[in-house]
Design a protein around this motif. Structure first.
Motif, PDB file in Angstrom:
ATOM      1  N   GLY A   6     -33.114  20.117   7.380  1.00  0.00           N
ATOM      2  CA  GLY A   6     -33.127  18.687   7.107  1.00  0.00           C
ATOM      3  C   GLY A   6     -31.940  17.924   7.651  1.00  0.00           C
ATOM      4  O   GLY A   6     -31.735  16.760   7.296  1.00  0.00           O
ATOM      5  N   TRP A   7     -31.133  18.528   8.522  1.00  0.00           N
ATOM      6  CA  TRP A   7     -29.945  17.866   9.069  1.00  0.00           C
ATOM      7  C   TRP A   7     -29.704  18.375  10.476  1.00  0.00           C
ATOM      8  O   TRP A   7     -29.370  19.553  10.666  1.00  0.00           O
ATOM      9  N   TYR A   8     -29.891  17.519  11.475  1.00  0.00           N
ATOM     10  CA  TYR A   8     -29.644  17.916  12.857  1.00  0.00           C
ATOM     11  C   TYR A   8     -28.959  16.763  13.569  1.00  0.00           C
ATOM     12  O   TYR A   8     -29.559  15.720  13.801  1.00  0.00           O
ATOM     13  N   GLN A   9     -27.707  16.960  13.905  1.00  0.00           N
ATOM     14  CA  GLN A   9     -26.872  15.915  14.512  1.00  0.00           C
ATOM     15  C   GLN A   9     -26.671  16.196  15.992  1.00  0.00           C
ATOM     16  O   GLN A   9     -26.373  17.320  16.391  1.00  0.00           O
ATOM     17  N   THR A  10     -26.842  15.144  16.807  1.00  0.00           N
ATOM     18  CA  THR A  10     -26.585  15.238  18.235  1.00  0.00           C
ATOM     19  C   THR A  10     -25.556  14.179  18.605  1.00  0.00           C
ATOM     20  O   THR A  10     -25.812  12.980  18.412  1.00  0.00           O
ATOM     21  N   THR A  21     -33.331  14.626   6.504  1.00  0.00           N
ATOM     22  CA  THR A  21     -34.240  14.426   5.396  1.00  0.00           C
ATOM     23  C   THR A  21     -33.461  13.638   4.351  1.00  0.00           C
ATOM     24  O   THR A  21     -32.311  13.975   4.049  1.00  0.00           O
ATOM     25  N   ALA A  22     -34.084  12.590   3.810  1.00  0.00           N
ATOM     26  CA  ALA A  22     -33.396  11.715   2.854  1.00  0.00           C
ATOM     27  C   ALA A  22     -33.221  12.417   1.515  1.00  0.00           C
ATOM     28  O   ALA A  22     -34.136  12.481   0.704  1.00  0.00           O
ATOM     29  N   THR A  23     -32.046  12.973   1.326  1.00  0.00           N
ATOM     30  CA  THR A  23     -31.634  13.541   0.045  1.00  0.00           C
ATOM     31  C   THR A  23     -30.302  12.893  -0.304  1.00  0.00           C
ATOM     32  O   THR A  23     -29.591  12.403   0.587  1.00  0.00           O
ATOM     33  N   ALA A  62     -36.017   2.772   3.250  1.00  0.00           N
ATOM     34  CA  ALA A  62     -36.940   3.794   3.745  1.00  0.00           C
ATOM     35  C   ALA A  62     -37.380   4.721   2.621  1.00  0.00           C
ATOM     36  O   ALA A  62     -38.562   5.075   2.518  1.00  0.00           O
ATOM     37  N   VAL A  63     -36.462   5.092   1.748  1.00  0.00           N
ATOM     38  CA  VAL A  63     -36.813   5.955   0.618  1.00  0.00           C
ATOM     39  C   VAL A  63     -37.764   5.219  -0.327  1.00  0.00           C
ATOM     40  O   VAL A  63     -38.746   5.788  -0.810  1.00  0.00           O
ATOM     41  N   ARG A  64     -37.495   3.930  -0.590  1.00  0.00           N
ATOM     42  CA  ARG A  64     -38.401   3.164  -1.454  1.00  0.00           C
ATOM     43  C   ARG A  64     -39.789   3.048  -0.825  1.00  0.00           C
ATOM     44  O   ARG A  64     -40.801   3.105  -1.521  1.00  0.00           O
ATOM     45  N   ALA A  65     -39.870   2.903   0.497  1.00  0.00           N
ATOM     46  CA  ALA A  65     -41.158   2.753   1.176  1.00  0.00           C
ATOM     47  C   ALA A  65     -41.891   4.085   1.309  1.00  0.00           C
ATOM     48  O   ALA A  65     -43.112   4.141   1.160  1.00  0.00           O
ATOM     49  N   CYS A  66     -41.150   5.146   1.597  1.00  0.00           N
ATOM     50  CA  CYS A  66     -41.772   6.421   1.974  1.00  0.00           C
ATOM     51  C   CYS A  66     -41.670   7.501   0.908  1.00  0.00           C
ATOM     52  O   CYS A  66     -42.413   8.471   0.948  1.00  0.00           O
ATOM     53  N   GLY A  67     -40.705   7.391   0.024  1.00  0.00           N
ATOM     54  CA  GLY A  67     -40.501   8.413  -0.995  1.00  0.00           C
ATOM     55  C   GLY A  67     -39.322   9.321  -0.667  1.00  0.00           C
ATOM     56  O   GLY A  67     -38.796   9.307   0.443  1.00  0.00           O
ATOM     57  N   ASP A  68     -38.943  10.087  -1.668  1.00  0.00           N
ATOM     58  CA  ASP A  68     -37.841  11.034  -1.493  1.00  0.00           C
ATOM     59  C   ASP A  68     -38.181  12.045  -0.394  1.00  0.00           C
ATOM     60  O   ASP A  68     -39.348  12.346  -0.156  1.00  0.00           O
ATOM     61  N   PHE A  69     -37.153  12.532   0.254  1.00  0.00           N
ATOM     62  CA  PHE A  69     -37.246  13.574   1.275  1.00  0.00           C
ATOM     63  C   PHE A  69     -37.938  13.123   2.558  1.00  0.00           C
ATOM     64  O   PHE A  69     -38.368  13.949   3.353  1.00  0.00           O
ATOM     65  N   VAL A  70     -38.022  11.805   2.765  1.00  0.00           N
ATOM     66  CA  VAL A  70     -38.630  11.301   3.991  1.00  0.00           C
ATOM     67  C   VAL A  70     -37.782  11.728   5.191  1.00  0.00           C
ATOM     68  O   VAL A  70     -36.557  11.723   5.121  1.00  0.00           O
ATOM     69  N   PRO A  71     -38.425  12.126   6.302  1.00  0.00           N
ATOM     70  CA  PRO A  71     -37.647  12.431   7.510  1.00  0.00           C
ATOM     71  C   PRO A  71     -37.232  11.126   8.189  1.00  0.00           C
ATOM     72  O   PRO A  71     -38.050  10.227   8.391  1.00  0.00           O
ATOM     73  N   LEU A  72     -35.965  11.026   8.520  1.00  0.00           N
ATOM     74  CA  LEU A  72     -35.397   9.827   9.138  1.00  0.00           C
ATOM     75  C   LEU A  72     -34.663  10.213  10.418  1.00  0.00           C
ATOM     76  O   LEU A  72     -34.202  11.347  10.556  1.00  0.00           O
ATOM     77  N   VAL A  73     -34.527   9.242  11.300  1.00  0.00           N
ATOM     78  CA  VAL A  73     -33.660   9.400  12.469  1.00  0.00           C
ATOM     79  C   VAL A  73     -32.688   8.227  12.433  1.00  0.00           C
ATOM     80  O   VAL A  73     -33.095   7.072  12.489  1.00  0.00           O
TER      81      VAL A  73
END
Length: 155
Positions: A6-10, A21-23, A62-73
């Motif tokens: 859930g965490w990939y940084q470039t 992942t939104a945690t 984004a969490v309010r719209a999509c829910g917990d653990f939503v994948p984000l960039v």
């Protein structure tokens, strides 16, 4: 934070692109990454805090719209807006989420409304990143913000 579930940084030449992942832990780590990246680029504290706040508001929406653990960039970069001697330095903040149907809308409550219990996030983004916009993408939407360096002078 090293690459993990859930965490990939470039790193990029001007900042970073982060798949997360939104945690709660990842959102805290994102704020820390913004702080370190912008401090390393010589950005002042006021502009750094503005970038952290804008990204936090976008992630919260984004969490309010999509829910917990939503994948984000998430993308953050220090760069000039424009070219030549007239270029204005600032911070670009972008957040991509997978839910295209729920687009953020300008408006809401006034920042100084003493009766409002919520709804100040996007007006705050309006204040810090005037002209932000939302773009639909094939896999969701992206909110694009530009925070000008003049924020450091109390604007």
């Amino acid at each position: 934070m090293p690459h993990s579930l859930g965490w990939y940084q470039t790193p990029t030449p001007s900042g970073f692109v982060l798949h997360l992942t939104a945690t709660p832990d990842h959102l805290r780590a994102t704020r820390t990454l913004i702080s370190k990246t912008l401090a390393d680029a010589g950005v002042g504290e006021d502009l750094m805090y503005s970038a952290q706040l804008v990204m936090s508001e976008l992630c919260g929406n984004a969490v309010r719209a999509c829910g917990d653990f939503v994948p984000l960039v998430a993308e953050v970069g220090v760069m000039p807006l424009g070219r030549g001697d007239d270029a204005e330095r600032g911070v670009r903040v972008r957040l991509h989420d997978p839910y295209r149907r729920m687009l953020p809308v300008r408006g809401g409550v006034q920042l100084d409304d003493p009766e409002a219990e919520s709804g100040r996030g996007l007006p705050l983004v309006d204040l810090l990143a005037p002209g932000w916009r939302v773009t639909g993408t094939p896999v969701g939407k992206q909110v694009r913000c530009w925070i000008p360096e003049q924020q450091e002078n109390g604007v």
